[in-house]
Design an enzyme around this catalytic site. Structure first.
Site, PDB file in Angstrom:
ATOM      1  N   ASP A 147       0.860  -1.181   0.000  1.00 21.22           N
ATOM      2  CA  ASP A 147       0.000   0.000   0.000  1.00 21.22           C
ATOM      3  C   ASP A 147       0.899   1.234   0.000  1.00 21.22           C
ATOM      4  O   ASP A 147       1.509   1.568   1.024  1.00 21.22           O
ATOM      5  CB  ASP A 147      -0.908   0.005   1.229  1.00 21.22           C
ATOM      6  CG  ASP A 147      -1.991  -1.069   1.174  1.00 21.22           C
ATOM      7  OD1 ASP A 147      -1.746  -2.124   0.559  1.00 21.22           O
ATOM      8  OD2 ASP A 147      -3.071  -0.843   1.739  1.00 21.22           O
TER       9      ASP A 147
ATOM     10  N   LYS B 188      -6.978   3.387  -3.515  1.00 17.48           N
ATOM     11  CA  LYS B 188      -7.418   3.377  -2.120  1.00 17.48           C
ATOM     12  C   LYS B 188      -7.632   4.809  -1.652  1.00 17.48           C
ATOM     13  O   LYS B 188      -6.853   5.699  -2.007  1.00 17.48           O
ATOM     14  CB  LYS B 188      -6.350   2.665  -1.287  1.00 17.48           C
ATOM     15  CG  LYS B 188      -6.549   2.666   0.224  1.00 17.48           C
ATOM     16  CD  LYS B 188      -5.397   1.923   0.903  1.00 17.48           C
ATOM     17  CE  LYS B 188      -5.428   2.061   2.415  1.00 17.48           C
ATOM     18  NZ  LYS B 188      -4.271   1.377   3.062  1.00 17.48           N
TER      19      LYS B 188
ATOM     20  N   LYS C 296     -10.335   0.198  -2.587  1.00 19.77           N
ATOM     21  CA  LYS C 296     -10.226   0.003  -1.145  1.00 19.77           C
ATOM     22  C   LYS C 296     -10.563   1.292  -0.403  1.00 19.77           C
ATOM     23  O   LYS C 296      -9.742   2.210  -0.353  1.00 19.77           O
ATOM     24  CB  LYS C 296      -8.811  -0.462  -0.778  1.00 19.77           C
ATOM     25  CG  LYS C 296      -8.592  -0.685   0.731  1.00 19.77           C
ATOM     26  CD  LYS C 296      -7.192  -1.195   1.014  1.00 19.77           C
ATOM     27  CE  LYS C 296      -6.910  -1.288   2.509  1.00 19.77           C
ATOM     28  NZ  LYS C 296      -5.543  -1.798   2.809  1.00 19.77           N
TER      29      LYS C 296
END
Length: 334
Positions: A171, A234, A270
Site C-alpha cells: 500500500d 485506495k 479500497k
C-alpha cells in the site's frame, strides 16, 4: 440457514484468499487529453451518495449474507507506533478465524478468512509466521506512509525491502503535491516507478483523498494511478482528518468503471479510514454493486481498510443468530 439467494452473496467453501483470477492491470501510456476531460459534478455526486444508505437497507438473512461477504474483504489492519509481535500475532489469529465457529455453524457457513493483514514493514516477519499455511496475504504500507514525504530513493527502497521480506501487497502513498499542482506527469512517473519496484506484489495506491482539495482532483488522480499500473486505488491512510466517504467512493469507482470500459482491465478499490460500523460497510458494498456489478464484490477487487469494523460485524451476526447483542470487548481483534 442462509437461503440460496443470500448464499450467493456469501463466501463459498473455496475461501482462501486472494482469489486472483483477473489479468493484472499493466498500465498504459499517459493520456493527458483523457485526464483533462475528467470532471466531477460535486453537488450531483453528493446527492447520489446521500440517497444510498436509506435506499439500500438490507435486513435479516440478506444482511447476514452481506456482512459475511464484507468480512472476507477486510484488510485487517494495525498501524500503531506501539505495535508488537504479539499484537500482530493476535491480529493474524483473528484474520484466520474472524467469525466465531458457532455463528458460522448457525448460519450454515464454511470457515472464512479476512482478505489480508496490513502492517508496517517491521511487522512483516511476525505476520508471515502467524499466517503460515492460511493463504492470507500480508500487506505492508510503504513509501513514507502516511505523508509520503521521505526521499524518493528511500521510498523505492522501502517497497523493495517489503517485497523481499515477503509482503504480497504493498500500500503506497502518492505525493499529494503533484495532484494539488496539477503535475500529472510527475504523478504518473512516480506511480509507475512504485509499480516497477513492487514486482509481482500487487500495489494499492493511496490517494489521501481528504487532502486533494476537490472531487475532480480525486477523479484525475485515480485515473493517473490506474494508467501507471495500480492494481487497486485506495482512499486514505486512515491518518488524515477526512478519510473514506461515499461521495469520494462514487468518484473513484466511476473512474474504475471508465478505465475498465476503455482498457478491459479491472482495477480494485479500497475504502479505508473511519469505516467502523456494519451498516456503513453495507452502504459501500451496495454502491459497488450498483456502479460496478457483482464481480467487484470479491476480495481480489474490493477491500475495506479497517480494524474495528470486524468487531461490529461479528456483533451484528450474533444478534441475527441469537437475538442479543454481545459486549464489544468479546470481539477484540488484537
Amino acid at each position: 440457514m442462509l437461503s440460496q439467494t443470500e448464499h450467493t452473496l456469501s463466501m463459498t467453501t473455496d475461501h482462501q484468499l486472494p482469489q486472483v483470477t483477473e489479468p493484472r492491470n499493466p498500465g498504459m501510456a499517459l493520456d493527458l487529453d483523457w485526464v483533462q476531460r475528467v470532471q466531477a459534478n460535486t453537488s450531483a455526486i453528493e446527492r447520489r451518495a446521500a440517497t444510498l444508505p436509506a435506499r439500500r437497507s438490507v435486513k435479516k438473512q440478506h444482511q447476514a449474507a452481506w456482512l459475511l461477504r464484507a468480512v472476507t474483504c477486510i484488510d485487517l489492519t494495525t498501524l500503531s507506533g506501539d505495535d508488537t509481535n504479539d499484537r500482530v500475532a493476535r491480529l493474524c489469529a483473528k484474520a484466520r478465524q474472524p467469525v466465531a465457529p458457532a455463528l458460522l455453524d448457525a448460519l450454515g457457513m464454511a470457515p472464512i478468512t479476512t482478505g489480508a493483514v496490513c502492517v508496517y514493514h517491521e511487522m512483516i516477519p511476525a505476520a508471515l509466521r502467524a499466517l503460515e499455511g492460511s493463504g492470507i496475504p500480508v500487506a505492508a504500507v510503504s513509501t513514507g506512509f502516511p505523508a509520503g514525504l521521505s526521499p524518493f530513493h528511500l521510498r523505492i527502497a522501502e517497497i523493495e525491502e517489503s517485497v523481499k521480506a515477503g509482503a504480497a501487497e504493498i500500500d503506497i502513498v502518492i505525493s499529494r503535491r503533484h495532484v494539488l499542482s496539477g503535475n500529472w506527469q510527475a504523478l504518473y512517473d512516480e506511480m509507475a516507478a512504485f509499480r516497477r519496484a513492487c514486482g509481482e506484489a500487487h500495489v494499492k495506491a493511496i490517494l489521501a483523498t481528504g487532502e486533494l482539495g476537490s472531487l475532480r482532483n480525486v477523479a484525475r488522480a485515480s485515473m493517473i494511478c490506474m494508467m501507471a499500473g495500480a492494481d487497486f486505488i485506495k482512499t486514505s491512510t486512515g491518518k488524515e482528518s477526512v478519510n473514506a466517504t461515499l461521495p469520494v467512493t462514487l468518484v473513484m469507482i466511476r473512474a474504475i468503471r471508465d478505465f475498465f470500459e476503455r482498457t478491459g482491465f479491472r482495477v480494485g478499490y479500497k475504502p479505508a479510514g473511519g469505516i467502523s460500523k456494519a451498516k456503513d460497510a453495507v452502504s459501500y458494498m451496495a454502491m459497488m454493486k450498483e456502479e460496478l456489478g457483482d464481480r467487484w464484490l470479491q476480495p481480489d477487487l474490493f477491500r475495506f481498510g479497517a480494524s474495528s469494523l470486524l468487531n461490529d460485524i461479528e456483533r451484528q451476526l450474533e444478534h441475527h443468530v441469537t437475538g442479543n447483542y454481545s459486549a464489544s470487548y468479546r470481539h477484540a481483534t488484537s
